[in-house]
Design a protein around this motif. Structure first.
Motif, PDB file in Angstrom:
ATOM      1  N   HIS A  30      -5.127 -10.779  16.575  1.00 41.32           N
ATOM      2  CA  HIS A  30      -4.580  -9.480  16.960  1.00 41.32           C
ATOM      3  C   HIS A  30      -3.133  -9.326  16.488  1.00 41.32           C
ATOM      4  CE1 HIS A  30      -8.054  -8.774  19.689  1.00 41.32           C
ATOM      5  NE2 HIS A  30      -7.814  -7.553  19.280  1.00 41.32           N
ATOM      6  N   GLY A  31      -2.394 -10.419  16.522  1.00 42.17           N
ATOM      7  CA  GLY A  31      -0.984 -10.379  16.138  1.00 42.17           C
ATOM      8  C   GLY A  31      -0.779 -10.058  14.661  1.00 42.17           C
ATOM      9  N   SER A  73       5.173 -11.436  10.312  1.00 38.54           N
ATOM     10  CA  SER A  73       4.413 -11.056  11.505  1.00 38.54           C
ATOM     11  C   SER A  73       4.111 -12.272  12.370  1.00 38.54           C
ATOM     12  CB  SER A  73       3.085 -10.385  11.121  1.00 38.54           C
ATOM     13  OG  SER A  73       3.321  -9.057  10.740  1.00 38.54           O
ATOM     14  N   THR A 106       6.439  -6.219   5.798  1.00 36.53           N
ATOM     15  CA  THR A 106       6.925  -6.525   7.151  1.00 36.53           C
ATOM     16  C   THR A 106       8.212  -7.349   7.128  1.00 36.53           C
ATOM     17  OG1 THR A 106       4.674  -6.461   8.000  1.00 36.53           O
ATOM     18  CG2 THR A 106       6.311  -7.594   9.365  1.00 36.53           C
ATOM     19  N   CYS A 121       0.814  -1.224   0.000  1.00 35.44           N
ATOM     20  CA  CYS A 121       0.000   0.000   0.000  1.00 35.44           C
ATOM     21  C   CYS A 121       0.841   1.264   0.000  1.00 35.44           C
ATOM     22  CB  CYS A 121      -0.897  -0.005   1.226  1.00 35.44           C
ATOM     23  SG  CYS A 121       0.017   0.133   2.770  1.00 35.44           S
ATOM     24  N   GLY A 161       1.543   2.317   4.946  1.00 33.45           N
ATOM     25  CA  GLY A 161       1.745   1.795   6.290  1.00 33.45           C
ATOM     26  C   GLY A 161       0.597   0.927   6.784  1.00 33.45           C
ATOM     27  N   TYR A 162      -0.389   0.709   5.938  1.00 39.30           N
ATOM     28  CA  TYR A 162      -1.544  -0.066   6.388  1.00 39.30           C
ATOM     29  C   TYR A 162      -1.428  -1.570   6.152  1.00 39.30           C
ATOM     30  CZ  TYR A 162      -4.761   3.576   7.874  1.00 39.30           C
ATOM     31  OH  TYR A 162      -5.366   4.577   8.584  1.00 39.30           O
ATOM     32  N   GLU A 189      -2.954  -8.169  12.972  1.00 38.92           N
ATOM     33  CA  GLU A 189      -3.856  -7.039  12.691  1.00 38.92           C
ATOM     34  C   GLU A 189      -3.237  -6.056  11.694  1.00 38.92           C
ATOM     35  OE1 GLU A 189      -6.124  -3.472  15.193  1.00 38.92           O
ATOM     36  OE2 GLU A 189      -4.588  -4.683  16.154  1.00 38.92           O
ATOM     37  N   GLY A 190      -1.920  -5.949  11.722  1.00 35.94           N
ATOM     38  CA  GLY A 190      -1.244  -5.000  10.842  1.00 35.94           C
ATOM     39  C   GLY A 190      -0.946  -5.554   9.459  1.00 35.94           C
ATOM     40  N   ASN A 191      -1.540  -6.683   9.110  1.00 35.56           N
ATOM     41  CA  ASN A 191      -1.305  -7.279   7.796  1.00 35.56           C
ATOM     42  C   ASN A 191      -2.644  -7.549   7.116  1.00 35.56           C
ATOM     43  OD1 ASN A 191       1.037  -8.140   9.662  1.00 35.56           O
ATOM     44  ND2 ASN A 191       1.834  -8.478   7.612  1.00 35.56           N
ATOM     45  N   GLY A 218       1.049  -3.988   5.524  1.00 36.60           N
ATOM     46  CA  GLY A 218       1.954  -4.923   6.181  1.00 36.60           C
ATOM     47  C   GLY A 218       2.670  -5.893   5.256  1.00 36.60           C
ATOM     48  N   ALA A 245       8.933  -7.252  14.480  1.00 34.80           N
ATOM     49  CA  ALA A 245       8.253  -7.011  13.208  1.00 34.80           C
ATOM     50  C   ALA A 245       8.054  -5.518  13.016  1.00 34.80           C
ATOM     51  CB  ALA A 245       6.907  -7.724  13.200  1.00 34.80           C
ATOM     52  N   ILE A 246       8.440  -5.030  11.854  1.00 39.48           N
ATOM     53  CA  ILE A 246       8.247  -3.611  11.527  1.00 39.48           C
ATOM     54  C   ILE A 246       7.856  -3.513  10.054  1.00 39.48           C
ATOM     55  CG2 ILE A 246       9.921  -2.812  13.262  1.00 39.48           C
ATOM     56  CD1 ILE A 246      10.864  -2.380   9.698  1.00 39.48           C
ATOM     57  N   LYS A 247       7.297  -2.366   9.670  1.00 44.05           N
ATOM     58  CA  LYS A 247       6.920  -2.162   8.274  1.00 44.05           C
ATOM     59  C   LYS A 247       8.056  -1.441   7.561  1.00 44.05           C
ATOM     60  CE  LYS A 247       2.053  -2.447   9.274  1.00 44.05           C
ATOM     61  NZ  LYS A 247       0.743  -1.823   9.413  1.00 44.05           N
TER      62      LYS A 247
END
Lengths: 285, 166
Positions: free
Chosen positions: B126-127, B108, B48, B39, B42-43, B129-131, B45, B55-57
């Motif tokens: 939840h883990g 992730s 990652t 994207c 930053g949405y 969630e960023g992907n 993932g 884990a970071i983007k």
């Protein structure tokens, strides 16, 4: 979608950082807000001063009457730290509900506060906790109350040549509790707040002796809902009292319609989440 | 600017513009194209990776910020041709369709399992969630992570959902 070219400085001391801060500069900690804005070219600083290498700023320490949260404390640390949980549960929850795992691994609590997004979680937590922002520059250090820190959309009292080096959170007594809750833009708790509220209460002999309630996502800045606190103080904190106080959620607040909700819907949500936050804050005493 | 870091155990250094994002450094400078650009905001993932174990983007981090760090990408997971249990889980439990989100999703999931060897379904959801995944509806991804968790704990993975289905 690269950012525009910029000069990059990564100082190793605070003095070097102040020295590097001139015109058209941006301070970067985790970069979770700054980098996306630079990629979209909404911000085009000439110099980025990356404070990520500054020593000892990633610490949360007990300073006797307050907790000190350094500029490089990540959201994930604020969310899971025992001192924060014991003294400012609203801020801990707000940090836990900020972004996603990857964002919480990089982004910093102080960065989110200085960035002052109108829908960010932690400003509400800091307002409820009555945190004091310590803003430093080459000219010295000054303290700003949370209630004076959030000026407008993406505008905090931290000036372009200043660094929010840490915040001070007052220690909570045994008769105090706080909480934060929100509706996220992607439903549940995900993403920025469509509307969110943080509440802090102090009980005494079965009644609410003092209270602070803060809103995010609803108006032009994270702000205190003073009428709610006034309506709550002196009551027994019953569901009926909370419900009555929550009706004042947007008194004096300019509710902004945006992509995520109409003015009417956001007003409704503000009351709902103010009520939920107060109820949980009382339960957390 | 000169940057040096360790990527998948290999020390690398290069001269980059400060505005170079870590993901572009990995893909274009090091030709590690397993890390995807989805994207750019930053949405999603898809980019990652792990920096110093977290884990970071990588589309929201400058390469210069990773100076001196240890970076792990999807290419660094398998060893000697043996898939990492999370990669195996995605294979065995059909945790992907188009595969675009998969490298980020796997990074992730690996970070999650490194921290919590036996996550509940809720903790897995939840883990990650960023992907974002636009194919699977996440269901089989959760099953894949459960499979990997079991393998990493030395247990038998739960049987696939489709076993015994008509």
């Amino acid at each position: 979608m690269y950012p525009r070219s910029f000069d990059y400085v990564a100082p190793n001391t605070l003095a070097e950082a102040f020295n590097a801060l001139g015109d058209n500069c941006k301070v970067m900690a985790g970069g979770m807000s700054l980098i996306p804005l630079m990629k979209m070219r909404l911000f085009t600083p000439g110099v980025v001063v990356d404070i990520g290498n500054l020593p000892d700023m990633d610490q949360i320490t007990d300073e006797g009457d307050h907790i000190k949260v350094g500029a490089l404390v990540r959201h994930g640390t604020t969310a899971s730290d025992g001192l924060i949980a014991a003294n400012a549960q609203a801020l801990a929850t707000a940090a836990a509900l900020t972004g996603d795992v990857q964002v919480r691994n990089r982004g910093t609590t102080c960065g989110a506060l200085a960035h002052a997004d109108i829908a960010a979680d932690q400003p509400a937590g800091a307002l409820a906790a009555d945190a004091v922002m310590v803003v430093e520059s080459a000219g010295g250090s000054r303290e700003v109350a949370a209630s004076d820190f959030f000026v407008d959309s993406l505008t905090s009292a931290c000036g372009p040549q200043e660094i929010l080096t840490h915040i001070k959170i007052p220690k909570a007594g045994e008769d105090e509790g706080s909480a934060y809750d929100k509706l996220g833009r992607r439903g549940g708790h995900s993403d920025y707040a469509v509307a969110g509220a943080a509440a802090w209460v102090k009980k005494s002999n079965g009644s609410i002796e003092a209270a602070r309630v803060a809103l995010t996502g609803v108006g032009t800045k994270p702000q205190l809902a003073e009428s709610v606190a006034e309506a709550l103080v002196g009551t027994d904190g019953s569901d009926a009292a909370i419900e009555a106080a929550a009706q004042h959620a947007v008194d004096g607040v300019v509710v902004l319609e945006d992509l995520y909700g109409s003015e009417e819907y956001k007003t409704h949500l503000a009351k709902v989440y103010v009520g939920r936050a107060i109820k949980q804050a009382i339960a957390n005493v | 600017m000169e940057v040096s870091m360790t990527v998948n155990g290999r020390e690398v250094s290069a001269d980059v513009e400060p505005r170079t994002l870590l993901v572009h450094f990995l893909r274009e400078e090091l030709r590690l194209t397993g890390t995807h650009v989805g994207c750019e905001t930053g949405y999603c993932g898809a980019c990652t990776v792990h920096v110093d174990g977290q884990a970071i983007k990588s589309c929201t981090m400058l390469a210069v910020q990773a100076n001196g760090s240890e970076v792990k990408t999807i290419e660094g997971l398998a060893s000697n041709g043996d898939l990492h249990p999370v990669q195996e889980g995605f294979w065995e439990r059909h945790g992907l369709q188009c595969g675009f989100c998969t490298p980020g999703m796997i990074m992730s999931a690996t970070a999650l399992l490194d921290e919590n060897s036996n996550p509940s379904e809720d903790e897995i959801r939840h883990g990650i969630e960023g992907n974002l995944c636009r194919c699977t509806g996440y269901h089989n991804i959760v099953r894949a992570v459960e499979y990997a968790g079991a393998k990493m704990r030395g247990e038998d993975p739960p049987p696939p959902d489709w076993e015994g289905a008509e």
